[in-house]
Design a protein around this motif. Structure first.
Motif, PDB file in Angstrom:
ATOM      1  N   ASP A 203       5.539 -53.583 -16.277  1.00 47.60           N
ATOM      2  CA  ASP A 203       6.095 -54.900 -16.000  1.00 47.60           C
ATOM      3  C   ASP A 203       5.627 -55.862 -17.092  1.00 47.60           C
ATOM      4  O   ASP A 203       4.425 -55.998 -17.345  1.00 47.60           O
ATOM      5  N   ASP A 205       5.289 -58.923 -17.169  1.00 50.76           N
ATOM      6  CA  ASP A 205       4.502 -60.064 -16.724  1.00 50.76           C
ATOM      7  C   ASP A 205       2.998 -59.777 -16.675  1.00 50.76           C
ATOM      8  O   ASP A 205       2.206 -60.711 -16.662  1.00 50.76           O
ATOM      9  N   TYR A 206       2.575 -58.525 -16.637  1.00 53.90           N
ATOM     10  CA  TYR A 206       1.135 -58.274 -16.634  1.00 53.90           C
ATOM     11  C   TYR A 206       0.613 -57.796 -17.997  1.00 53.90           C
ATOM     12  O   TYR A 206      -0.554 -57.491 -18.156  1.00 53.90           O
ATOM     13  N   LEU A 255       5.129 -60.385  -8.654  1.00 55.75           N
ATOM     14  CA  LEU A 255       3.770 -60.322  -9.192  1.00 55.75           C
ATOM     15  C   LEU A 255       2.960 -61.445  -8.574  1.00 55.75           C
ATOM     16  O   LEU A 255       3.428 -62.592  -8.489  1.00 55.75           O
ATOM     17  N   SER A 275       1.386 -56.014  -8.971  1.00 55.36           N
ATOM     18  CA  SER A 275       2.762 -56.039  -9.455  1.00 55.36           C
ATOM     19  C   SER A 275       3.561 -54.921  -8.800  1.00 55.36           C
ATOM     20  O   SER A 275       3.066 -53.804  -8.642  1.00 55.36           O
ATOM     21  N   ARG A 277       7.787 -53.409  -8.831  1.00 56.00           N
ATOM     22  CA  ARG A 277       9.144 -53.526  -9.380  1.00 56.00           C
ATOM     23  C   ARG A 277       9.977 -52.350  -8.900  1.00 56.00           C
ATOM     24  O   ARG A 277       9.524 -51.206  -8.907  1.00 56.00           O
TER      25      ARG A 277
END
Length: 786
Positions: A203, A205-206, A255, A275, A277
């Motif tokens: 992901d 975002d992390y 997240l 997180s 997804r």
């Protein structure tokens, strides 16, 4: 020859205590109040007129020569409040001093708060040839199918070839996927990309940052003979809880991060990051895109879960992390594939009090299982499970020079079953352990300009690695070198290295869909091998020029070559049980890449052109070896990327002094990506015949009573044909709104394959029709941040 780690451990602990060998007096870290290292922060001692910068871990160091006494030390970083501390520097010994900077609450119009580069510049302190450093800001610039993803960004990098949207693989400068090392916080990831090749298992975002070494990587990495993708993740926020959720026709994700316990200092305590997804294309594509694949849609679904706990006292860090990933694709014809991966581990970074060393370590475990069932009843299955770990000791001296050495170890077991087109099976169950020691040194050579100011004239980075493979009883000494020579507006770089690898793939070049990944350790029997063991080897060389042409524009030219002196491959032509399961091959890959980049605060332009050639030589018949182009041999490759940001969220820009916004995102953002690639090679069809199964009764088989299968007669010229050129244009537009002070809403409209080019994926020989990659696919996504 046996590997003995005891002498290495003795040297390790000796270096930990012998700090005078690496002259330092003051060192420490600079981190944000959220717990993230601040890269490039300045630490300054006004009275001594001495300064240092932090590295990619947020660590700074002052060398020997500081005066004894009490001094004021200042740490500052753009967008954060300046912090002053008093420290007493002894005549002997080392002082560790940490800075935890708080986010600025106010700023002026004259300051750009993004922290991005506004002018092109050459990094004269690091050798960056063959390595691309990626941030999430850059990943988010690329038009994406669903949400921005690392897999989609990697496709625009120099030397990277991507073979298809549905079941394609990523190849880096002549290396196959199995020859690319992928690390997540130093944990080995065996399957980094999903079956629909537009998505990785990570992901965005992390992710904190990604380093992609496309060739000639340094001695701290090993066990692969082509490239390295090193992914580092963020710590969970130590300051406050934050979250993000998104949904598109392709994926949905969430997240959450925040402090579980706050420490006494900003950026310390215990934090968590979680997180999740999910991809549900097998259901949504039939509703939103019924025209794809003759109304059957896209038969993919996957799930990615990741979690991380971080503990910190503001200087030292400890992490626990884990993941679970699943992937399923139901093609019905020609194959169904599914895999699952789970794993976890821990890591730490310590600056021991009174010692000059920076100590980091990792211990992790992962398991991967995959299974393929095809329409011709030739099943395949593969699993690999094991651990990996490492311990590294590093030193920074003279503020810019670095030395580190370490130990890597790995153990894994494999279980593999392969059935070829003649119905004969190849099986392997094996276990192996590996261990390596390495040392890297970086020296920045200074000279003086005409005005007397210091100038980083050159950088040298020699390194050495000794890698031991237990199941082959083989020790591989590997010398590497990276260097750079700098002038005012141009620099020249060089990279060299030797590499070895145990792990191999049983992926067949004749598979129409290359999404099954079989894992094997080096076989004990390798037909017609070239070396005195069965490992795979390569030699690599890089040469590059980087120039500042005009303001904001940087240009790079890189030439590269990879000589694969021994490769292991499964014998796809095995006819009889006594035929060898594995054969030796050699390979040669070389090319040149030209990269031009323009960047300002609002505008990003990127272009690259790559010319390359890749060959493999099959040594099954030593008297007449067969040289062919593998399925990823793309001769010409062009990528164009453009992005523009406009508008500002929050109060009017006419205010002289403003409160720092909660979200530092533009109101509007538009981007495009265009890719052109020459056609991939394939083996042409000569005809068809009735294929009778003799595996049960051999010569006693009653042929007249069998209904044979449809056999395909292929050309003797392996991969002698070429598919048509590939080209595609992707567009995206983003609009953001502030909902109050703490919530941001973002809409993202993406157009994939905007002019609906019919790019061929493969030719279905049985149905005698082409199968195309993705047609025009529009997508609208919604993201909420708080």
């Amino acid at each position: 020859m046996k590997f003995r780690p005891l002498p290495f451990l003795i040297i390790l602990f000796w270096c930990l205590g012998f700090q005078n060998s690496f002259a330092q007096q003051l060192r420490g870290t600079v981190i944000s109040d959220a717990g993230e290292p601040l890269v490039g922060a300045t630490v300054f001692i006004p009275k001594l007129k001495a300064g240092a910068y932090t590295n990619d871990k947020g660590i700074y160091s002052f060398g020997k020569g500081l005066s004894k006494g009490k001094f004021e030390v200042i740490a500052f970083y753009f967008g954060y409040d300046t912090l002053k501390k008093e420290v007493e520097i002894p005549a002997e010994g080392i002082v560790t001093l940490g800075f935890n900077l708080s986010t600025k609450e106010f700023f002026t119009n004259s300051v750009n708060i993004t922290g991005e580069k506004q002018t092109g510049e050459i990094n004269r302190r690091d050798v960056e040839i063959g390595v691309t450093k990626i941030t999430t800001t850059e990943i988010n610039l690329i038009p994406s199918l669903g949400t921005p993803d690392l897999a989609q960004f990697l496709q625009v990098l120099p030397g990277v070839v991507f073979t298809g949207d549905q079941g394609g693989q990523l190849y880096i400068r002549g290396g196959t996927p199995i020859q690319n090392m992928v690390l997540l916080d130093n944990m080995i990831i065996y399957s980094p990309f999903h079956s629909i090749g537009l998505f990785s298992v990570f992901d965005t975002d992390y992710i904190r940052n990604v380093d992609v070494y496309s060739a000639a990587f340094p001695g701290q990495y090993g066990g692969r003979i082509s490239s390295v993708i090193d992914i580092q993740t963020r710590n969970g926020n130590f300051k406050e809880f934050k979250g993000k959720a998104n949904i598109t026709p392709f994926t949905s994700g969430v997240l959450v991060e925040g402090p579980l316990a706050k420490g006494k200092k900003p950026g310390s305590g215990l934090s968590v990051l979680l997180s999740a997804r999910n991809n549900f294309l097998d259901r949504t594509s039939k509703i939103f895109y019924p025209y794809i694949n003759d109304t059957t849609g896209l038969p993919y679904n996957f799930l990615d879960l990741y979690g991380k706990l971080t503990a910190s006292d503001g200087i030292n860090f400890a992490h626990l992390f884990g993941f679970r990933q699943t992937d399923n694709v139901n093609f019905e014809f020609p194959a169904n594939i599914g895999w699952e991966a789970v794993g976890g581990g821990g890591s730490f970074q310590l600056l021991p009090s009174g010692a000059g060393a920076i100590l980091t370590g990792t211990l992790a475990y992962s398991n991967y299982q995959s299974e393929l069932a095809d329409d011709q009843n030739f099943p395949r299955s593969s699993s690999i499970s094991g651990f990996n770990g490492g311990l590294k000791v590093g030193y920074i001296f003279n503020s810019i020079d670095e030395f580190n050495f370490g130990l890597n170890f790995q153990g894994f077991s494999t279980d593999y079953v392969f059935t070829n087109s003649f119905g004969l099976q190849t099986e392997q169950q094996d276990a192996n352990t590996e261990a390596a020691v390495y040392a890297n040194y970086k020296k920045v050579i200074l000279s003086k300009k005409g005005d007397g100011e210091p100038f980083e004239r050159a950088v040298i980075e020699p390194s050495i690695r000794f890698h031991y493979y237990n199941n082959q009883n083989a020790l591989s000494p590997e010398l590497r070198f990276r260097g750079k020579l700098n002038f005012e507006r141009i620099s020249f770089s060089l990279g060299l290295g030797n590499y070895s690898q145990n792990l191999l793939s049983a992926q067949s070049d004749r598979d129409v869909v290359n999404i099954f990944q079989g894992y094997l350790s080096a076989p004990l029997d390798l037909a017609n091998r070239i070396r005195n063991n069965n490992l795979q080897y390569s030699r690599q060389a890089l040469f590059g020029i980087e120039a500042l042409v005009i303001r904001n524009v940087t240009t790079n030219v890189e030439g590269w070559v990879k000589d694969f002196t021994q490769l292991s491959n499964i014998n796809r032509d095995k006819l009889f049980p006594n035929d060898p399961d594995f054969i030796a091959e050699t390979g040669l890959a070389y090319g040149i890449d030209v990269i031009v980049k323009y960047r300002t605060r609002k505008t990003y332009l990127y272009a690259n052109y790559g010319l390359a050639r890749v060959t493999r030589t099959d040594r099954l018949d030593q008297e007449s070896p067969r040289t062919y182009a593998p399925v990823f041999d793309r001769r010409h490759n062009v990528n164009l990327v453009a992005a523009y940001k406009s508008g500002r969220l929050g109060p009017s820009s006419e205010e002289v002094v403003r409160r720092r916004p909660k979200f530092n995102d533009p109101k509007w953002e538009v981007s495009l990506r265009w890719n052109l690639g020459s056609g991939f090679p394939f083996t042409q069809t000569q005809g068809f015949f009735e294929q009778v199964d003799f595996t049960g009764e051999g010569a006693q088989t009653e042929v007249e009573r069998q209904n044979g299968d449809l056999g395909i007669l292929l050309s003797d010229d392996l991969n002698g044909g070429r598919l048509p050129y590939f080209h595609r244009l992707d567009l995206s537009a983003k609009r953001r709104w502030l909902l109050g002070e703490k919530v941001l809403l973002e809409s993202n409209l993406s157009l994939i394959n905007t002019y609906n080019r019919q790019n061929i994926f493969y030719f279905d020989r049985i149905r005698y029709e082409p199968v195309f990659q993705l047609p025009f696919v529009p997508s609208l996504g919604i993201t909420v941040k708080y």
